[in-house]
Structures are given as C-alpha cells and as structure tokens.
Motif scaffolding. Structure first.
Motif, PDB file in Angstrom:
ATOM      1  N   ARG A 129      41.751  16.380  33.454  1.00  0.00           N
ATOM      2  CA  ARG A 129      41.535  14.460  35.209  1.00  0.00           C
ATOM      3  C   ARG A 129      40.412  15.043  35.099  1.00  0.00           C
ATOM      4  N   CYS A 130      39.155  13.424  35.795  1.00  0.00           N
ATOM      5  CA  CYS A 130      38.204  13.327  36.297  1.00  0.00           C
ATOM      6  C   CYS A 130      38.163  12.488  37.341  1.00  0.00           C
ATOM      7  N   LEU A 131      37.732  11.825  37.900  1.00  0.00           N
ATOM      8  CA  LEU A 131      37.077  10.465  38.567  1.00  0.00           C
ATOM      9  C   LEU A 131      35.366  10.182  38.342  1.00  0.00           C
ATOM     10  N   VAL A 132      34.862   9.504  37.761  1.00  0.00           N
ATOM     11  CA  VAL A 132      33.332   9.618  36.718  1.00  0.00           C
ATOM     12  C   VAL A 132      33.473   7.979  37.908  1.00  0.00           C
ATOM     13  N   GLN A 133      31.268   8.104  37.719  1.00  0.00           N
ATOM     14  CA  GLN A 133      31.461   6.629  38.528  1.00  0.00           C
ATOM     15  C   GLN A 133      30.630   5.935  37.574  1.00  0.00           C
ATOM     16  N   GLY A 134      31.867   4.194  37.828  1.00  0.00           N
ATOM     17  CA  GLY A 134      31.243   3.095  36.753  1.00  0.00           C
ATOM     18  C   GLY A 134      32.701   3.508  36.290  1.00  0.00           C
ATOM     19  N   THR A 171      39.749   8.383  27.949  1.00  0.00           N
ATOM     20  CA  THR A 171      40.405   7.998  27.776  1.00  0.00           C
ATOM     21  C   THR A 171      40.652   7.381  29.536  1.00  0.00           C
ATOM     22  N   PRO A 172      40.560   6.179  29.406  1.00  0.00           N
ATOM     23  CA  PRO A 172      40.977   5.528  31.357  1.00  0.00           C
ATOM     24  C   PRO A 172      42.335   5.520  31.389  1.00  0.00           C
ATOM     25  N   ILE A 173      42.085   6.233  32.746  1.00  0.00           N
ATOM     26  CA  ILE A 173      43.670   5.909  32.710  1.00  0.00           C
ATOM     27  C   ILE A 173      44.340   5.085  34.149  1.00  0.00           C
ATOM     28  N   GLY A 174      43.043   4.872  34.527  1.00  0.00           N
ATOM     29  CA  GLY A 174      42.413   3.731  36.194  1.00  0.00           C
ATOM     30  C   GLY A 174      41.488   3.553  36.419  1.00  0.00           C
ATOM     31  N   ILE A 175      41.478   2.632  37.345  1.00  0.00           N
ATOM     32  CA  ILE A 175      40.066   2.164  37.886  1.00  0.00           C
ATOM     33  C   ILE A 175      40.397   2.100  39.774  1.00  0.00           C
ATOM     34  N   THR A 180      36.175   5.447  37.630  1.00  0.00           N
ATOM     35  CA  THR A 180      36.965   5.118  36.610  1.00  0.00           C
ATOM     36  C   THR A 180      37.461   6.694  36.949  1.00  0.00           C
ATOM     37  N   LEU A 181      39.349   6.700  36.527  1.00  0.00           N
ATOM     38  CA  LEU A 181      40.002   7.987  36.465  1.00  0.00           C
ATOM     39  C   LEU A 181      39.954   8.317  34.483  1.00  0.00           C
ATOM     40  N   LEU A 182      39.993   9.880  34.396  1.00  0.00           N
ATOM     41  CA  LEU A 182      40.225   9.425  32.920  1.00  0.00           C
ATOM     42  C   LEU A 182      40.421  10.571  32.799  1.00  0.00           C
ATOM     43  N   LYS A 183      41.087  10.942  31.436  1.00  0.00           N
ATOM     44  CA  LYS A 183      42.306  11.165  30.378  1.00  0.00           C
ATOM     45  C   LYS A 183      41.006  12.165  29.748  1.00  0.00           C
TER      46      LYS A 183
END
Length: 244
Positions: A129-134, A171-175, A180-183
């Motif tokens: 899981r990671c949090l990315v910019q944008g 895969t985006p999980i939420g904003i 964006t939080l990603l799987k």
C-alpha cells in the motif's frame, strides 16, 4: 544569527552524545521546522527546535521451524532488524523507511533454497500500500525496464530501455485531497521498483526524498502489506496514516 552544525545543537538540546545525534539524523529520524533533515553537518540557528521521531518495536507475525515473518517498523534498516532475531537471516529486504512484512529464514536450509528459487522465478506474491502525489483514477500496469547502480553502499535505480524487466500493477483504493492511496502488486523485485515506476508516471510516493525530493511527510508512505510463498501467506496491518 549564530549557527552551528545540526548534530551539535540536537545533542545539546536533547542531552545526547554527538555520535547519537549524528546517528539519529542519518537514520532519518530528525525533523526541523516540520521537514526531515538528512545532513548532520547542516548549519542551523542555535534557536532551532528539533523533533525526534519514535520508532515502533518490531513484532512477530508468523513463525515456524523454517520461516519467521516480522512486522517491520519504518526507520529500521533490514540488516539491523535481522540481528535482533538470533539464528535467523534475511530472505529479502525492505527500504529503511518502508514498513510491513519482512521474511527471515534459517540460512542454508532446504526451505531457504526453495524460497530463493521462488523469488528468482517471480513466484512470490508481493502486495503493498502506498500514498502518492496526484490523482490516479484507473488501475494501471507499469512495465518499463529498470537498471540499478551502486556507489559507496548506496543504490539508485532508473528507467532504462536496456534495464531488467520490471512489472508493477497499481489499483487506486481512495483519494485524500490531491493524493491517491494505491494497492500495488509487483511481479518482479528490482531495487526501488515501486518508487521508480511511480515517479516515472509523475505520481511519486509521498515522502520520497530520493526520487521526488519530497519532504512533505515524516516517512516514505510505503507499506509491505502482504506476501505469499510456498503455501504461506502473511499480512501486516496497515499503519494509521495509510488507512482511509
């Protein structure tokens, strides 16, 4: 305005030795004015106020005769973590600021050989899981090759047409705001693969000071959530800052 080296002022303010202060800064555990500092000899004002980040203790997620799975806290280096568990050796590594599942084995055992072969053949399931910019609105596969260079113990990777095959599925999980939080599932295991692939699509991981010069978070917002190999599956709970 009087100034001095950051490690000296940190040592004075927090009753530390110079060696302890340098080690904390080198480990990425010191914040100044809300931003992480990484240069112990940086000149700063005498009035500087430092924050020292707390490191959680690692704990065991799974153990049998062949395998030890540890929930690795951020800021502990992988080899230092392995030394905390006598008789066990690292099967793979995580970046110092990455948290989550890390596996240890008995060096040279039959299971060790089988596990090494599973990693070599890309037969290990690795989910992060990671949090990315944008904002990323749709799932995406990233398959650009990666090459890695190592100098004086530091590894850096880059997108390179002549590099090694690399595959990352996001895969985006939420904003959250403009993040964006990603799987993230990786089928290969190149050095800094997730960080380099996400930077290459202009969505770097929040807190990535190496590939994005981003000091907006206290740590690299990357967590090894799940790993499965040879019939064993281990999951690490998400840290609060990666839960929506």
């Amino acid at each position: 305005m009087q100034t001095d080296k950051a490690y000296k002022i940190l040592a004075l303010n927090h009753n530390l030795s110079h060696k302890q202060a340098k080690s904390l800064i080198d480990s990425g555990l010191v914040m100044l004015n809300g931003k992480k500092i990484s240069i112990a000899r940086l000149e700063v004002p005498y009035s500087s106020k430092f924050e020292i980040l707390e490191v959680r203790k690692p704990h065991i997620l799974f153990e049998n005769d062949d395998l030890l799975a540890i929930d690795k806290p951020a800021f502990i280096e992988s080899y230092a973590l392995a030394k905390m568990f006598e008789g066990w050796s690292l099967l793979h590594r995580l970046d110092q600021e990455t948290s989550g599942v890390i596996l240890l084995i008995k060096e040279g055992s039959a299971f060790h050989q089988q596990a090494k072969e599973a990693f070599k053949k890309n037969e290990v399931y690795k989910e992060y899981r990671c949090l990315v910019q944008g904002i990323i609105a749709q799932p995406m596969d990233i398959d650009t090759p990666i090459s890695t260079s190592k100098k004086k113990g530091f590894a850096r990777s880059r997108i390179d047409k002549q590099g090694l095959e690399s595959f990352t599925q996001i895969t985006p999980i939420g904003i959250v705001g403009k993040k964006t939080l990603l799987k993230v599932v990786i089928k290969t295991g190149r050095t800094h693969q997730i960080r380099v692939h996400l930077q290459s699509i202009q969505h770097p991981i929040v807190g990535d000071r190496i590939y994005a010069k981003d000091s907006s978070a206290k740590r690299l917002m990357l967590h090894a959530h799940k790993i499965a190999l040879l019939g064993v599956e281990i999951t690490s709970p998400l840290p609060p800052n990666l839960c929506l």
